[in-house]
Write a protein that holds these residues in place. Structure first.
Motif, PDB file in Angstrom:
ATOM      1  N   UNK A 258      22.714 -17.380  28.953  1.00 37.78           N
ATOM      2  CA  UNK A 258      23.674 -18.477  29.056  1.00 37.78           C
ATOM      3  C   UNK A 258      25.083 -18.010  28.695  1.00 37.78           C
ATOM      4  N   UNK A 259      25.185 -17.157  27.668  1.00 35.77           N
ATOM      5  CA  UNK A 259      26.499 -16.623  27.283  1.00 35.77           C
ATOM      6  C   UNK A 259      27.109 -15.788  28.400  1.00 35.77           C
ATOM      7  N   UNK A 260      26.278 -15.004  29.082  1.00 33.79           N
ATOM      8  CA  UNK A 260      26.756 -14.210  30.224  1.00 33.79           C
ATOM      9  C   UNK A 260      27.208 -15.141  31.345  1.00 33.79           C
ATOM     10  N   UNK A 261      26.418 -16.187  31.610  1.00 33.10           N
ATOM     11  CA  UNK A 261      26.749 -17.147  32.671  1.00 33.10           C
ATOM     12  C   UNK A 261      28.106 -17.801  32.418  1.00 33.10           C
ATOM     13  N   UNK A 262      28.438 -18.031  31.184  1.00 29.97           N
ATOM     14  CA  UNK A 262      29.680 -18.732  30.828  1.00 29.97           C
ATOM     15  C   UNK A 262      30.924 -17.843  30.873  1.00 29.97           C
TER      16      UNK A 262
ATOM     17  N   UNK B 288      33.689 -16.475  32.595  1.00 30.82           N
ATOM     18  CA  UNK B 288      34.385 -16.698  33.856  1.00 30.82           C
ATOM     19  C   UNK B 288      34.873 -15.404  34.505  1.00 30.82           C
ATOM     20  N   UNK B 289      35.227 -14.422  33.700  1.00 36.89           N
ATOM     21  CA  UNK B 289      35.792 -13.180  34.241  1.00 36.89           C
ATOM     22  C   UNK B 289      34.734 -12.267  34.873  1.00 36.89           C
ATOM     23  N   UNK B 290      33.451 -12.507  34.629  1.00 40.58           N
ATOM     24  CA  UNK B 290      32.383 -11.664  35.161  1.00 40.58           C
ATOM     25  C   UNK B 290      31.899 -12.212  36.499  1.00 40.58           C
ATOM     26  N   UNK B 291      31.854 -11.345  37.512  1.00 36.11           N
ATOM     27  CA  UNK B 291      31.300 -11.753  38.814  1.00 36.11           C
ATOM     28  C   UNK B 291      29.781 -11.872  38.701  1.00 36.11           C
ATOM     29  N   UNK B 292      29.122 -10.788  38.245  1.00 35.47           N
ATOM     30  CA  UNK B 292      27.699 -10.858  37.945  1.00 35.47           C
ATOM     31  C   UNK B 292      27.254  -9.626  37.173  1.00 35.47           C
ATOM     32  N   UNK B 293      26.101  -9.772  36.526  1.00 36.73           N
ATOM     33  CA  UNK B 293      25.429  -8.702  35.801  1.00 36.73           C
ATOM     34  C   UNK B 293      24.168  -8.358  36.579  1.00 36.73           C
ATOM     35  N   UNK B 294      23.998  -7.085  36.900  1.00 34.40           N
ATOM     36  CA  UNK B 294      22.807  -6.621  37.602  1.00 34.40           C
ATOM     37  C   UNK B 294      21.924  -5.883  36.610  1.00 34.40           C
ATOM     38  N   UNK B 295      20.650  -6.269  36.561  1.00 36.07           N
ATOM     39  CA  UNK B 295      19.677  -5.588  35.698  1.00 36.07           C
ATOM     40  C   UNK B 295      18.492  -5.179  36.568  1.00 36.07           C
ATOM     41  N   UNK B 296      17.796  -4.133  36.137  1.00 31.09           N
ATOM     42  CA  UNK B 296      16.570  -3.773  36.853  1.00 31.09           C
ATOM     43  C   UNK B 296      15.449  -4.675  36.353  1.00 31.09           C
ATOM     44  N   UNK B 297      14.359  -4.675  37.079  1.00 29.13           N
ATOM     45  CA  UNK B 297      13.197  -5.467  36.644  1.00 29.13           C
ATOM     46  C   UNK B 297      12.222  -4.605  35.846  1.00 29.13           C
ATOM     47  N   UNK B 298      12.749  -3.643  35.085  1.00 31.80           N
ATOM     48  CA  UNK B 298      11.903  -2.764  34.275  1.00 31.80           C
ATOM     49  C   UNK B 298      11.268  -3.495  33.093  1.00 31.80           C
TER      50      UNK B 298
ATOM     51  N   UNK C  13       9.830 -13.714  32.592  1.00 34.19           N
ATOM     52  CA  UNK C  13       9.158 -14.841  33.223  1.00 34.19           C
ATOM     53  C   UNK C  13      10.017 -16.097  33.269  1.00 34.19           C
ATOM     54  N   UNK C  14      11.130 -16.081  32.567  1.00 33.20           N
ATOM     55  CA  UNK C  14      11.989 -17.264  32.563  1.00 33.20           C
ATOM     56  C   UNK C  14      13.024 -17.171  33.677  1.00 33.20           C
ATOM     57  N   UNK C  15      13.543 -18.316  34.065  1.00 34.71           N
ATOM     58  CA  UNK C  15      14.572 -18.343  35.088  1.00 34.71           C
ATOM     59  C   UNK C  15      15.896 -17.887  34.476  1.00 34.71           C
ATOM     60  N   UNK C  16      16.585 -17.018  35.181  1.00 35.37           N
ATOM     61  CA  UNK C  16      17.875 -16.521  34.727  1.00 35.37           C
ATOM     62  C   UNK C  16      18.988 -17.228  35.484  1.00 35.37           C
ATOM     63  N   UNK C  17      20.149 -17.394  34.848  1.00 35.69           N
ATOM     64  CA  UNK C  17      21.267 -18.044  35.546  1.00 35.69           C
ATOM     65  C   UNK C  17      21.772 -17.186  36.704  1.00 35.69           C
ATOM     66  N   UNK C  18      22.546 -17.796  37.565  1.00 32.16           N
ATOM     67  CA  UNK C  18      23.021 -17.161  38.789  1.00 32.16           C
ATOM     68  C   UNK C  18      23.813 -15.880  38.611  1.00 32.16           C
ATOM     69  N   UNK C  19      24.502 -15.710  37.500  1.00 31.81           N
ATOM     70  CA  UNK C  19      25.298 -14.502  37.291  1.00 31.81           C
ATOM     71  C   UNK C  19      24.463 -13.300  36.876  1.00 31.81           C
TER      72      UNK C  19
END
Length: 169
Positions: free
Chosen positions: A107-111, A113-123, A127-133
């Protein structure tokens, strides 16, 4: 490419080399967020002094780190790069340890504004839903190709045709 801390310079440089080769653009630079306990403060986060080394003004930046769990290092780096005038800020973490429901980092990452998105691997299984960013990248094709190459005694390091420095290890 921006290393989120000193231990990520090698990884940031590897990404830079790969991007230069794939894009044909030789003007991809590496910057670094240096974290020390010195008295010369530019930005003080949690008792650690962070200094941005390198010029990111007007540039698209990708911040790289190995693990994001509490998010403090990554969020600090994102804010620092944005404050230094980056035109766009993206982030990459190899392992997103964000699976626990009480972890509020997504949620902190989602909030931010200056970040377009964070990419993580699925390593790490999440199981929880992650926000759009926060976007997940599957490492399955990379692992499958590595296994096939190992079985055939082929080079794994040449999968991206990027020179990998020799190691003493």
């Amino acid at each position: 490419m921006v290393a989120a801390h000193e231990n990520q310079v090698f990884r940031a440089n590897g990404f830079r080399n790969a991007l230069q080769k794939l894009s044909g653009n030789d003007d991809i630079r590496v910057a670094l967020v240096s974290n020390t306990n010195a008295d010369n403060v530019h930005e003080n986060v949690g008792g650690v002094t962070s200094t941005l080394v390198g010029d990111v003004e007007g540039r698209k930046c990708i911040i790289v780190d190995d693990i994001i769990n509490t998010g403090g290092t990554m969020r600090s780096a994102i804010e620092m790069v944005n404050g230094a005038g980056a035109s766009e800020v993206y982030a990459w973490a190899t392992h997103g340890v964000l699976h626990l429901p009480q972890n509020d980092v997504p949620q902190k990452i989602q909030e931010m504004d200056c970040l377009k998105y964070l990419l993580i691997s699925n390593s790490v299984a999440i199981d929880r839903e992650l926000p759009g960013k926060i976007r997940k990248l599957s490492i399955a094709p990379l692992l499958a190709e590595s296994v096939v190459r190992a079985l055939h005694s082929d080079s794994i390091s040449t999968m991206l045709n990027v020179k990998v420095p020799k190691s003493d290890k």
